[in-house]
Design an enzyme around this catalytic site. Structure first.
Site, PDB file in Angstrom:
ATOM      1  CD  GLU A   1      -3.092  -0.724   2.249  1.00  0.00           C
ATOM      2  OE1 GLU A   1      -2.804   0.058   3.185  1.00  0.00           O
ATOM      3  OE2 GLU A   1      -4.168  -1.332   2.190  1.00  0.00           O
TER       4      GLU A   1
ATOM      5  CG  ASP B   1      -2.173   7.563   9.150  1.00  0.00           C
ATOM      6  OD1 ASP B   1      -2.567   6.376   9.204  1.00  0.00           O
ATOM      7  OD2 ASP B   1      -2.014   8.172   8.089  1.00  0.00           O
TER       8      ASP B   1
END
Length: 293
Positions: free
Chosen positions: A68, A79
């Site tokens: 990815e 995140d």
């Protein structure tokens, strides 16, 4: 859902339109009794693109199934600190933008025998000011095997799916284990590359309190709505975590923060990034490492 195919030639034309062959499917080596496939997340530009090229070729040789690859963008709310630091490093080093990343994929993709590349791009940072249909065709032409659009406005979801299908570009969709059943069913039905099942609400790098094996009921429910692979991420960092994801019935495990941290450690200590990352990969993959010939 089967992967979308490239548009058919237009009747009455002398020359067939230029199209990109349909990408190969993801996680094809997963067997019912075997370990799950492995997907790794990295930001393009961390490490720098020339080093990343060697690293990607190494991943292919080691038998990693999917990368990815994110176009770096700042301040992602989903995140954790490790990936956010990685994005900052990539942006501060020159800021690999979407065009840089597509050129990178176009360069490295012909040399890969097994590894698939799923491009992750943030809508506001990378695509908002571009024509979606044109950009989707460019992503497909570069050789990306799949596309995950981060923070895509819901009003554009149908357009995204239609433009991706027209370009022959499989899409990665996402849902949470805590998402309402209707949301999970929709995400599963719309996945044509794979469905990314986020193990729990929170930020990347944190694991679900009950462990990944406890996701079995969710994975089973999602199977009723898709024939595409199901991959589980968030909090996956060790071989034992990968095994637990497999025990839940998922096709693949996605490792993000731990992979980015391996790059960060190599950069901080001045060690060879590719060699250090190979060591990390071999600690994760099943024994013996299923390297390509």
């Amino acid at each position: 859902m089967p992967s979308p195919t490239a548009p058919a030639p237009t009747a009455g034309t002398d020359t067939a339109p230029t199209t990109t062959p349909a990408p190969a499917p993801f996680f094809t080596r997963r067997t019912p009794d075997g370990p799950p496939a492995l997907a790794l997340f990295l930001n393009a530009g961390d490490p720098p693109l020339p080093v990343l090229r060697d690293l990607v070729l190494m991943l292919d040789h080691e038998g990693v199934d999917c990368l990815e690859l994110a176009v770096p963008f700042p301040d992602s709310v989903t995140d954790g600190p490790v990936i956010r630091r990685s994005a900052r490093r990539a942006l501060q080093a020159g800021g690999a933008d979407l065009d840089d990343v597509l050129a990178f994929i176009a360069d490295v993709r012909p040399h890969l025998k097994h590894l698939r590349i799923a491009l992750l791009a943030d809508w506001s940072h990378s695509l908002k000011h571009r024509d979606l249909a044109t950009t989707t065709r460019e992503i497909a032409a570069a050789g990306a095997d799949g596309l995950l659009l981060h923070a895509l406005p819901p009003r554009l979801r149908t357009t995204h799916l239609e433009t991706a299908a027209a370009a022959g570009l499989p899409v990665v969709t996402t849902c949470y284990t805590q998402s309402p059943p209707a949301t999970q069913a929709q995400a599963a039905a719309q996945a044509s590359a794979y469905l990314y099942l986020v193990a729990h609400y929170g930020r990347s790098g944190t694991a679900p309190a009950t462990g990944h094996a406890a996701l079995a009921r969710t994975v089973t429910a999602l199977r009723a709505h898709t024939t595409s692979p199901i991959a589980v991420g968030f909090g996956v960092s060790t071989r034992q975590d990968v095994q637990a994801v497999g025990a839940a019935g998922a096709d693949a495990a996605i490792i993000g923060s731990a992979a980015v941290a391996a790059v960060e450690r190599a950069l901080e200590t001045g060690t060879d990034t590719v060699a250090a990352f190979r060591t990390f990969v071999r600690q994760i993959l099943p024994e013996p490492p299923h390297r390509t010939a």
